[in-house]
Design an enzyme around this catalytic site. Structure first.
Site, PDB file in Angstrom:
ATOM      1  N   CYS A  37       5.112  -7.356   7.990  1.00 24.55           N
ATOM      2  CA  CYS A  37       6.102  -6.837   8.933  1.00 24.55           C
ATOM      3  C   CYS A  37       6.380  -7.898   9.984  1.00 24.55           C
ATOM      4  O   CYS A  37       5.477  -8.583  10.448  1.00 24.55           O
ATOM      5  CB  CYS A  37       5.599  -5.567   9.610  1.00 24.55           C
ATOM      6  SG  CYS A  37       6.821  -4.840  10.725  1.00 24.55           S
ATOM      7  N   CYS A  54       2.871   8.291   1.633  1.00 19.81           N
ATOM      8  CA  CYS A  54       3.317   7.351   2.647  1.00 19.81           C
ATOM      9  C   CYS A  54       3.644   6.048   1.932  1.00 19.81           C
ATOM     10  O   CYS A  54       2.783   5.468   1.282  1.00 19.81           O
ATOM     11  CB  CYS A  54       2.167   7.169   3.639  1.00 19.81           C
ATOM     12  SG  CYS A  54       2.446   5.864   4.831  1.00 19.81           S
ATOM     13  N   CYS A  94      -1.300  -3.418  15.180  1.00 19.97           N
ATOM     14  CA  CYS A  94      -1.042  -2.995  13.803  1.00 19.97           C
ATOM     15  C   CYS A  94      -1.450  -4.056  12.782  1.00 19.97           C
ATOM     16  O   CYS A  94      -1.099  -5.233  12.917  1.00 19.97           O
ATOM     17  CB  CYS A  94       0.447  -2.681  13.658  1.00 19.97           C
ATOM     18  SG  CYS A  94       0.937  -2.292  11.972  1.00 19.97           S
ATOM     19  N   GLU A 123       0.811  -1.218   0.000  1.00 25.09           N
ATOM     20  CA  GLU A 123       0.000   0.000   0.000  1.00 25.09           C
ATOM     21  C   GLU A 123       0.842   1.264   0.000  1.00 25.09           C
ATOM     22  O   GLU A 123       1.937   1.277   0.554  1.00 25.09           O
ATOM     23  CB  GLU A 123      -0.833   0.052   1.288  1.00 25.09           C
ATOM     24  CG  GLU A 123      -1.865  -1.019   1.372  1.00 25.09           C
ATOM     25  CD  GLU A 123      -2.582  -1.000   2.715  1.00 25.09           C
ATOM     26  OE1 GLU A 123      -2.537   0.030   3.423  1.00 25.09           O
ATOM     27  OE2 GLU A 123      -3.191  -2.021   3.044  1.00 25.09           O
ATOM     28  N   CYS A 164       3.741  -5.623  16.203  1.00 25.81           N
ATOM     29  CA  CYS A 164       3.112  -4.766  17.210  1.00 25.81           C
ATOM     30  C   CYS A 164       1.645  -5.178  17.305  1.00 25.81           C
ATOM     31  O   CYS A 164       1.002  -5.433  16.294  1.00 25.81           O
ATOM     32  CB  CYS A 164       3.236  -3.292  16.817  1.00 25.81           C
ATOM     33  SG  CYS A 164       4.958  -2.796  16.619  1.00 25.81           S
ATOM     34  N   CYS A 195      -1.722   2.057   7.619  1.00 28.76           N
ATOM     35  CA  CYS A 195      -1.247   1.176   6.567  1.00 28.76           C
ATOM     36  C   CYS A 195      -1.409  -0.289   6.929  1.00 28.76           C
ATOM     37  O   CYS A 195      -1.409  -0.660   8.079  1.00 28.76           O
ATOM     38  CB  CYS A 195       0.188   1.483   6.225  1.00 28.76           C
ATOM     39  SG  CYS A 195       0.260   2.411   4.720  1.00 28.76           S
TER      40      CYS A 195
END
Ligand code: SAH
Ligand code: SF4
Length: 367
Positions: free
Chosen positions: A119, A112, A126, A91, A123, A348
């Protein structure tokens, strides 16, 4: 394996053209096709002789991001979901004339960008980390996000070729400092006058707190802005929501930030998502204020964006304002983002997650 033409600096290609015994001005022409006209095929580079185009095609790929889905919100924040060469989805988010968040307010168009597929840092709040890490983005895949967005914009404007993006925030999917080499090379290209032409001071790198890489970034010859995803002002809170804190605790992180500050003299931004009942208590205000002062940093408070499938929620507006006021009364420079783009899953990773879930569902139904 061939590398992509948009992972190359002008110096690298000058060397290559020398080996091919092609004149140097041809490299200038090539870069104009890539970064000014943003062409998507070798054939379009009409002022390059056919034999050079063939050599280039033989030696390099010319990958282009495919737009899979776009969401635009009423306040004109636009979110792009791109498909990469291997089918992975990433994205980018375009935020026009963003008011004074990461610098001075002006006629700005901020993009962005993502740096990884998924990832690894996990976290708890997220969407990007929810399904783990798939791979790093290549240099050209980071660079292409800017070009593909500008291509889309030109098309919207009826073919008019204009520069659009003059601000970059590396806050998309992925942990940028965990893809360090590719990030630095992509930013070198996006910053260069022969490439993206975006000033280093207009580029903000956000990290969840990879202390050693922050120190490394401090040694680079660029004046990038640094943003830290803090989201908790004590190790206790941070450990709960950000596993990275168990590796590099607040003390280590703040020492690395101080080092960055001493090298660059730039104001750091501390990003602080407000999550109801998790990190919005008044007990966080004092340590947050102290850290901000120590680092000469400003604090960006961001109301949490709900993510489907996660239990976290944003606090009520009064609670957000209370937190802001308490910080300000300690003399801290702080802003509260009265969120743009909440209606389009602006954080995101969310559009990708949604699309992948829908695709999985569709396949299940089809089977
Ligand atoms: N990995 C880097 C950069 C990408 S994350 C980092 O963590 O800094 C970009 C920002 O979006 C981070 O500050 C992240 O904490 C924040 N974010 C993630 N999920 C969010 C959500 N649901 N609502 C609001 N912000 C979120
Ligand atoms: Fe990764 Fe940043 Fe999301 Fe944490 S907040 S999981 S580091 S993208």
């Amino acid at each position: 394996m061939k590398c992509d033409i948009k992972s190359q600096t002008i110096e690298e290609l000058e060397k290559q053209f020398q080996e091919w015994e092609c004149p140097a001005y041809r490299v200038t022409q090539l870069f104009e096709w890539l970064y000014k006209r943003k062409v998507t095929s070798w054939e379009e580079m009409t002022n390059l002789p056919k034999n050079i185009r063939e050599k280039l095609e033989h030696a390099f790929t010319l990958e282009v991001l495919q737009l899979v889905r776009k969401q635009g919100s009423r306040d004109t924040t636009q979110k792009f979901l791109w498909k990469l060469g291997d089918g992975s989805l990433i994205e980018s988010v375009l935020i026009p004339a963003n008011p004074a968040l990461y610098g001075e307010a002006s006629d700005r168009h901020t993009l962005c960008v993502s740096t990884q597929v998924g990832c690894a840092y996990g976290c708890k709040f997220c969407a990007s980390g929810l399904e783990g890490w798939k791979r790093n983005l290549g240099v050209h895949e980071i660079v292409e996000q800017v070009l593909a967005t500008e291509r889309w914009n030109s098309k919207e404007k009826g073919g008019e070729q204009e520069r659009l993006i003059n601000n970059l925030v590396i806050m998309g999917m992925g942990e940028p400092l965990a893809n360090y080499q590719n990030l630095i090379k992509a930013l070198t290209i996006l910053n260069a006058p022969w490439g993206g032409g975006i000033g280093a001071r207009k580029i903000t790198v956000s990290t969840s707190g990879l202390a050693p890489q922050i120190r490394k970034l401090a040694e680079e010859p660029f004046q990038f802005r640094l943003a830290i995803s803090l989201h908790g002002a004590t190790d206790e809170v941070r450990n709960k929501i950000m596993p990275v804190n168990r590796k590099f605790n607040l003390n280590e992180l703040s020492n690395a930030c101080e080092y960055y500050l001493s090298k660059k003299g730039k104001m750091i931004t501390l990003e602080y998502i407000l999550i109801k009942g998790v990190n919005d208590g008044m007990d966080q205000v004092k340590p947050l204020g102290e850290l901000a002062k120590k680092l000469n940093a400003k604090v960006n408070l961001i109301p949490y964006n709900n993510v489907e499938g996660l239990p976290w929620e944003r606090p009520a507006e009064e609670a957000q304002e209370k937190f802001l006021n308490a910080l300000e009364s300690r003399g801290v420079i702080a802003t509260l983002r009265r969120e743009k783009g909440h209606d389009i899953d602006a954080a995101c990773g969310q559009l990708r997650l949604k699309t992948e879930r829908e695709l999985a569902q569709a396949t299940e139904t089809a089977a």
